[in-house]
Design an enzyme around this catalytic site. Structure first.
Site, PDB file in Angstrom:
ATOM      1  N   TYR A 231       0.844  -1.192   0.000  1.00  8.26           N
ATOM      2  CA  TYR A 231       0.000   0.000   0.000  1.00  8.26           C
ATOM      3  C   TYR A 231       0.879   1.241   0.000  1.00  8.26           C
ATOM      4  O   TYR A 231       2.029   1.224   0.439  1.00  8.26           O
ATOM      5  CB  TYR A 231      -0.986   0.005   1.165  1.00  8.26           C
ATOM      6  CG  TYR A 231      -0.389  -0.218   2.535  1.00  8.26           C
ATOM      7  CD1 TYR A 231       0.041   0.849   3.314  1.00  8.26           C
ATOM      8  CD2 TYR A 231      -0.273  -1.501   3.059  1.00  8.26           C
ATOM      9  CE1 TYR A 231       0.574   0.643   4.579  1.00  8.26           C
ATOM     10  CE2 TYR A 231       0.259  -1.715   4.315  1.00  8.26           C
ATOM     11  CZ  TYR A 231       0.676  -0.646   5.071  1.00  8.26           C
ATOM     12  OH  TYR A 231       1.211  -0.854   6.327  1.00  8.26           O
TER      13      TYR A 231
ATOM     14  N   TYR B 247       0.831   5.272   1.114  1.00  5.54           N
ATOM     15  CA  TYR B 247       0.188   6.349   1.867  1.00  5.54           C
ATOM     16  C   TYR B 247       0.022   7.578   0.979  1.00  5.54           C
ATOM     17  O   TYR B 247       0.767   7.760   0.000  1.00  5.54           O
ATOM     18  CB  TYR B 247       1.020   6.706   3.098  1.00  5.54           C
ATOM     19  CG  TYR B 247       0.940   5.694   4.212  1.00  5.54           C
ATOM     20  CD1 TYR B 247      -0.218   5.571   4.984  1.00  5.54           C
ATOM     21  CD2 TYR B 247       2.006   4.853   4.504  1.00  5.54           C
ATOM     22  CE1 TYR B 247      -0.309   4.645   6.011  1.00  5.54           C
ATOM     23  CE2 TYR B 247       1.928   3.924   5.536  1.00  5.54           C
ATOM     24  CZ  TYR B 247       0.767   3.826   6.274  1.00  5.54           C
ATOM     25  OH  TYR B 247       0.685   2.908   7.291  1.00  5.54           O
TER      26      TYR B 247
ATOM     27  N   TYR C 228       4.645   0.854   1.636  1.00  4.34           N
ATOM     28  CA  TYR C 228       4.883  -0.203   2.615  1.00  4.34           C
ATOM     29  C   TYR C 228       4.386  -1.529   2.065  1.00  4.34           C
ATOM     30  O   TYR C 228       3.429  -1.575   1.291  1.00  4.34           O
ATOM     31  CB  TYR C 228       4.132   0.083   3.929  1.00  4.34           C
ATOM     32  CG  TYR C 228       4.817   1.072   4.838  1.00  4.34           C
ATOM     33  CD1 TYR C 228       5.074   2.375   4.436  1.00  4.34           C
ATOM     34  CD2 TYR C 228       5.197   0.701   6.113  1.00  4.34           C
ATOM     35  CE1 TYR C 228       5.706   3.279   5.292  1.00  4.34           C
ATOM     36  CE2 TYR C 228       5.810   1.604   6.975  1.00  4.34           C
ATOM     37  CZ  TYR C 228       6.062   2.888   6.551  1.00  4.34           C
ATOM     38  OH  TYR C 228       6.675   3.772   7.392  1.00  4.34           O
TER      39      TYR C 228
ATOM     40  N   ARG D 283      14.050  -0.420   5.615  1.00  9.28           N
ATOM     41  CA  ARG D 283      13.863  -1.171   6.859  1.00  9.28           C
ATOM     42  C   ARG D 283      12.979  -2.384   6.584  1.00  9.28           C
ATOM     43  O   ARG D 283      12.036  -2.320   5.811  1.00  9.28           O
ATOM     44  CB  ARG D 283      13.194  -0.235   7.870  1.00  9.28           C
ATOM     45  CG  ARG D 283      12.791  -0.841   9.174  1.00  9.28           C
ATOM     46  CD  ARG D 283      12.202   0.271  10.085  1.00  9.28           C
ATOM     47  NE  ARG D 283      11.621  -0.267  11.279  1.00  9.28           N
ATOM     48  CZ  ARG D 283      12.316  -0.755  12.304  1.00  9.28           C
ATOM     49  NH1 ARG D 283      13.629  -0.738  12.259  1.00  9.28           N
ATOM     50  NH2 ARG D 283      11.718  -1.247  13.365  1.00  9.28           N
TER      51      ARG D 283
ATOM     52  N   GLU E 168       7.319  -1.226  18.404  1.00  8.66           N
ATOM     53  CA  GLU E 168       8.589  -1.778  17.939  1.00  8.66           C
ATOM     54  C   GLU E 168       9.675  -1.619  19.005  1.00  8.66           C
ATOM     55  O   GLU E 168       9.553  -0.753  19.888  1.00  8.66           O
ATOM     56  CB  GLU E 168       9.039  -1.040  16.677  1.00  8.66           C
ATOM     57  CG  GLU E 168       8.067  -1.138  15.539  1.00  8.66           C
ATOM     58  CD  GLU E 168       8.471  -0.281  14.344  1.00  8.66           C
ATOM     59  OE1 GLU E 168       9.432   0.521  14.436  1.00  8.66           O
ATOM     60  OE2 GLU E 168       7.805  -0.418  13.304  1.00  8.66           O
TER      61      GLU E 168
END
Length: 178
Positions: A18, A20, A26, A48, A71
């Site tokens: 997806y 943003y 991401y 990352r 996280e």
């Protein structure tokens, strides 16, 4: 994939890409009822990737899911998935240190948990950078639960397109080029 999402079981084992509204891309996988894997392809922490992140995963109502976790960096994430509408609403709460030193997090987190925890203690946490955004789902795949091939290597330029174009996974949702 043209699956209709109704139950939590419909959501678990699903792989999404997806983007943003701010342009950050991401890739995210509902690995099972308590774990997610993801890769970040765009934005301040692009590059990352994470496996086996413990998360709270629930169905709010038919076809709408909430996933939240913290996280080792101290970053908090809350995502609302509306896969039948190809929408995600996410809010990411980045600690000040991640905003100031994103390069520390741009790695395979699992191999650097000690560094993430040490950085969280060493650098400022507040004020947090709050990023609330809507996203459009550009890919949905039925990977099945606990599929270790879904997020199994570092992000690279063009990887999301390779997936969307059918050049990354075979018919059994295993990586083609290992």
């Amino acid at each position: 994939m043209t699956k209709t999402f109704k139950t939590l079981d419909d959501f678990l084992g699903t792989h999404f890409i997806y983007t943003y509204d701010n342009g950050w891309e991401y890739e995210w996988y509902a690995k099972n009822d308590h774990t997610v894997d993801y890769r970040i392809h765009g934005g301040m922490v692009a590059g990352r990737w994470v496996k086996d992140q413990e998360a709270n995963i629930v169905m709010l109502t038919e076809g709408i899911y909430k996933v939240a976790w913290t996280e080792p960096t101290g970053t908090d994430v809350a995502l609302d998935f509306l896969p039948n509408e190809n929408k995600v609403n996410g809010t990411i709460f980045f600690p000040k240190w991640v905003q100031d030193h994103p390069e520390i997090t741009v790695t395979f987190q699992n191999d650097h948990i000690d560094l993430m925890e040490a950085s969280r203690e060493k650098y400022a946490t507040y004020p947090k950078l709050v990023v609330p955004e809507f996203a459009h789902i550009t890919y949905t795949g039925d990977a099945g639960q606990n599929n270790e091939d879904v997020i199994a290597e570092a992000p690279y330029k063009g990887l999301p397109d390779d997936i969307r174009n059918g050049q990354y996974f075979d018919q059994n949702y295993h990586r083609i080029n290992k």
